[in-house]
Design an enzyme around this catalytic site. Structure first.
Site, mmCIF file in Angstrom:
data_model
loop_
_atom_site.group_PDB
_atom_site.id
_atom_site.type_symbol
_atom_site.label_atom_id
_atom_site.label_comp_id
_atom_site.label_asym_id
_atom_site.label_seq_id
_atom_site.Cartn_x
_atom_site.Cartn_y
_atom_site.Cartn_z
ATOM 1 N N PRO A 180 65.127 -34.595 -26.717
ATOM 2 C CA PRO A 180 64.290 -35.340 -25.769
ATOM 3 C C PRO A 180 62.871 -34.807 -25.570
ATOM 4 O O PRO A 180 62.493 -34.392 -24.473
ATOM 5 C CB PRO A 180 65.106 -35.268 -24.476
ATOM 6 C CG PRO A 180 65.811 -33.953 -24.576
ATOM 7 C CD PRO A 180 66.137 -33.786 -26.039
ATOM 8 N N CYS A 181 62.066 -34.888 -26.611
ATOM 9 C CA CYS A 181 60.670 -34.462 -26.468
ATOM 10 C C CYS A 181 59.916 -35.391 -25.517
ATOM 11 O O CYS A 181 58.847 -35.036 -25.022
ATOM 12 C CB CYS A 181 59.986 -34.355 -27.826
ATOM 13 S SG CYS A 181 59.994 -35.857 -28.790
#
Length: 189
Positions: free
Chosen positions: A150-151
């Site tokens: 989850p950047c």
């Protein structure tokens, strides 16, 4: 995307990356997996997609084959649950590529809880070097497994939306889906 053309640009390919597409609520995604796990989840219109795909194939000494496998099927199921707000943590096995530092950054991203955000500075601190902010930001930009790693949960220190290869509109939508945007940020949308 024409994977036959991409494969012709690859030199030493002894392995395979199974690739397929997934129609997410935020647009078409390319998904890829080796026999060991997911190595790719990117939006079709990601910045520098072809370059990203070529680099992935070269690092895994693989070529692309359009087919399904158990990891791709699991990822599709998990993505559907995620977008329906019924899944907060992915369990599909991952195959990470990149330098040791980049892989540490990816692992630190996975640890940011659903519904939360962090900053490049906080990531650098977690990794033990507050001066590594730019290296952390660069590594985040090289993430090839969107949503699962989850950047999108990285925001600016001032709360602003900062770069996302899948587009800021998607970053905002993902954070809104997860309930991670503060009320003041929501009013800016």
């Amino acid at each position: 995307m024409n994977f036959t053309d991409l494969n012709q640009k690859l030199t030493s390919a002894s392995n395979q990356i199974a690739v397929t597409t997934y129609q997410s609520p935020l647009g078409l995604m390319f998904l890829g997996a080796t026999e060991n796990g997911i190595c790719l989840a990117e939006f079709y219109d990601r910045i520098h997609l072809e370059k990203t795909l070529l680099k992935l194939a070269e690092s895994l000494k693989s070529q692309f084959v359009e087919e399904e496998n158990k990891h791709l099927n699991q990822l599709k199921t998990e993505l559907a649950l995620y977008f329906d707000k019924k899944l907060q943590e992915f369990t599909v096995p991952l195959v990470l590529t990149g330098t040791d530092f980049q892989q540490k950054v990816f692992q630190s991203l996975i640890k940011i809880p659903y519904g939360s955000t962090s900053t490049y500075k906080n990531q650098a601190i977690v990794l033990g070097d507050v001066k590594a902010i730019r290296a952390v930001a660069t590594a985040n930009g090289l993430n090839k497994i969107a949503v699962v790693i989850p950047c999108h949960r990285i925001i600016g220190s001032d709360g602003s939306m900062v770069g996302y290869a899948g587009g800021i509109h998607r970053k905002e939508a993902l954070l809104q889906l997860e309930g991670a945007l503060q009320q003041t940020q929501l009013s800016l949308l």
